[in-house]
Design a protein around this motif. Structure first.
Motif, PDB file in Angstrom:
ATOM      1  N   VAL A 138      33.789  39.132  53.165  1.00  0.00           N
ATOM      2  CA  VAL A 138      34.577  37.981  52.719  1.00  0.00           C
ATOM      3  C   VAL A 138      35.784  37.826  53.640  1.00  0.00           C
ATOM      4  O   VAL A 138      36.472  38.801  53.954  1.00  0.00           O
ATOM      5  CB  VAL A 138      35.050  38.161  51.257  1.00  0.00           C
ATOM      6  CG1 VAL A 138      35.890  36.974  50.812  1.00  0.00           C
ATOM      7  CG2 VAL A 138      33.845  38.335  50.332  1.00  0.00           C
TER       8      VAL A 138
ATOM      9  N   MET B  60      37.111  41.016  45.183  1.00  0.00           N
ATOM     10  CA  MET B  60      36.040  41.136  46.190  1.00  0.00           C
ATOM     11  C   MET B  60      35.845  42.618  46.542  1.00  0.00           C
ATOM     12  O   MET B  60      34.713  43.104  46.617  1.00  0.00           O
ATOM     13  CB  MET B  60      36.382  40.344  47.465  1.00  0.00           C
ATOM     14  CG  MET B  60      36.521  38.850  47.271  1.00  0.00           C
ATOM     15  SD  MET B  60      35.043  38.069  46.594  1.00  0.00           S
ATOM     16  CE  MET B  60      35.751  36.502  46.069  1.00  0.00           C
TER      17      MET B  60
ATOM     18  N   LYS C 106      32.635  44.373  48.249  1.00  0.00           N
ATOM     19  CA  LYS C 106      32.547  43.536  49.455  1.00  0.00           C
ATOM     20  C   LYS C 106      33.660  43.924  50.430  1.00  0.00           C
ATOM     21  O   LYS C 106      34.773  44.242  50.009  1.00  0.00           O
ATOM     22  CB  LYS C 106      32.664  42.053  49.057  1.00  0.00           C
ATOM     23  CG  LYS C 106      31.560  41.629  48.090  1.00  0.00           C
ATOM     24  CD  LYS C 106      31.685  40.201  47.673  1.00  0.00           C
ATOM     25  CE  LYS C 106      30.801  39.876  46.474  1.00  0.00           C
ATOM     26  NZ  LYS C 106      29.376  40.245  46.631  1.00  0.00           N
TER      27      LYS C 106
ATOM     28  N   ILE D 293      31.398  33.842  44.434  1.00  0.00           N
ATOM     29  CA  ILE D 293      31.282  34.799  45.552  1.00  0.00           C
ATOM     30  C   ILE D 293      31.251  36.231  45.017  1.00  0.00           C
ATOM     31  O   ILE D 293      30.409  37.044  45.417  1.00  0.00           O
ATOM     32  CB  ILE D 293      32.457  34.616  46.545  1.00  0.00           C
ATOM     33  CG1 ILE D 293      32.483  33.171  47.066  1.00  0.00           C
ATOM     34  CG2 ILE D 293      32.363  35.613  47.683  1.00  0.00           C
ATOM     35  CD1 ILE D 293      33.731  32.796  47.849  1.00  0.00           C
TER      36      ILE D 293
END
Ligand code: HSE
Length: 399
Positions: free
Chosen positions: A70, A87, A92, A61
């Protein structure tokens, strides 16, 4: 927009379900279609619609530039913290339902999101599907919030409601709550008040804009509440509820989680079963109440997906959240004042000598006496109870 869901348990699978059930209206509100590209979990889910989306390595990811949002629904601080941090570092946006993570690492992750010009959102971490984080962060910004008092744990509220309505003992009600899937196999976090403590720590941090450590909050769960306490509560015309409370006082903020005896005119008196409610008092607003489904798969997923929509509307903007990592030293809860309902093996003379004026309850269990003290501080009560020496139970009165 591609979305990744980390943790395919109750809430994570609920998020996938909500994104599917309301696909069109969510896309309209978000201004773009939202598609789950990955589901991160240790397990495989053969036969599940997401079976081909399952990945076991979170780096998949992190490395995929197509994933912009996310969802973290794994629970616990580790490894959720590591995954969320990476992340955010990868640019993200993240939304989480994980109160343990938010209470402990919220300030740091909010700062990191700001640095990376993305968003870290956590509406679902308190009150399940009830909006409370965004109202505090965006709607009640004209006010000095002077009090937050909430029933923020559905499991214990269900248990206390059942004890009240059916006169059952704690252990029997716990078994029932476990059978219904409300209480977990290890129910400690709920029944000892730890879950509620993290939630009030999060709300207090948002209200004061600083880090409130949950370890500093005096926390008492419901494990000592018995069917006899419920009989006393009935005799007093009150109901026992587990309250999580924080108040602005002269020198700062004071917070506490404990069972309280609520009178019939208390705004939280009628909040029953697994419902949650959060009462907020602002210095210019006055009173506000947020009430609804505070736990469970779809209500909690509803709040997570609302965060996803909010993020989709702010892909290029960091929405400011005032919560710095500077620690706020709470005022000692020993100074908090209440009246106290007390059960003791004592006679009226002994009680009068130590507590002066008290009101005796109509109810009395065999061999004991029940009374309500005058208003006094926690510290004064503790000293007097120690002097009496025969206290078998105490519950605070909510005015
Ligand atoms: N165990 C929690 C409760 C779940 O019973 O409220 C929601 O945070």
């Amino acid at each position: 927009m591609k979305v990744a869901v980390m943790g395919y348990g109750t809430i994570g699978s609920g998020v996938v379900e909500v994104l599917d059930i309301n696909r069109d209206s969510i896309a309209r509100r978000a201004g773009m279609p939202l598609e789950v590209k990955y589901v991160l979990d240790l397990r495989d889910f053969p036969g599940d619609p997401i079976e081909n989306k399952v990945v076991h390595d979170y780096k998949t990811i992190v490395k995929d530039p197509e994933v912009g949002i996310v969802v973290e629904t794994m629970g616990g601080v580790d490894p959720a913290y590591t995954f969320v941090k990476e992340m955010l570092c990868a640019g993200k946006h993240v939304t989480t339902s994980n109160k343990a993570l938010v209470a402990e690492k919220g300030a740091e992750l909010i700062a990191l999101a700001k640095e990376k010009q993305v968003n870290f959102m956590f509406e679902a971490s308190v009150g399940g599907g009830i909006p409370i984080i965004r109202p505090l962060n965006s709607c009640l910004t004209a006010d000095e919030i002077e009090e937050i008092t909430g029933i923020v744990n559905g499991t214990t509220n269900y248990m206390l409601t059942k004890m009240t309505e059916e006169g059952l003992e704690f252990d029997d009600v716990l078994k029932d709550a476990q059978a219904r899937g409300y209480a977990e196999k290890d129910p400690t976090a709920d029944i000892e008040g730890y879950d509620a403590c993290r939630k009030i720590a999060i709300l207090t941090s948002l209200v004061c804009g600083q880090q409130v450590d949950f370890e500093d909050i005096y926390t008492e769960g419901i494990t000592k509440i018995t069917a006899a306490d419920i009989r006393y509560a009935d005799a007093l015309g009150r109901r026992i509820k587990l309250l999580a409370q924080s108040r602005k006082v002269k020198d700062g903020y004071v917070a506490m989680v404990a069972p309280f005896l609520l009178p019939e005119n208390h705004p939280l008196y009628s909040v029953n079963d697994v419902f949650n409610a959060i009462f907020v008092h602002g210095n210019v607003l006055g009173d506000a109440m947020f009430y609804g489904s505070g736990a469970g798969k779809l209500p909690t997923a509803s709040a997570v997906v609302a965060d996803i929509v909010e993020i989709a509307k702010h892909m290029d903007t960091n929405i400011a959240v005032e919560w710095s990592s500077q620690k706020l030293q709470l005022v000692d809860s020993a100074g908090m004042e209440h009246r106290f309902f007390v059960r003791a093996h004592a006679n009226r003379d002994e009680i009068a000598q130590i507590f002066s004026a008290v009101t005796y309850t109509a109810e009395a269990e065999p061999g004991e006496i029940g009374f309500v003290t005058e208003r006094m501080s926690e510290a004064d009560y503790a000293a007097k109870a120690a002097e009496l020496g025969t206290v078998v139970g105490m519950i605070r009165m909510a005015d």
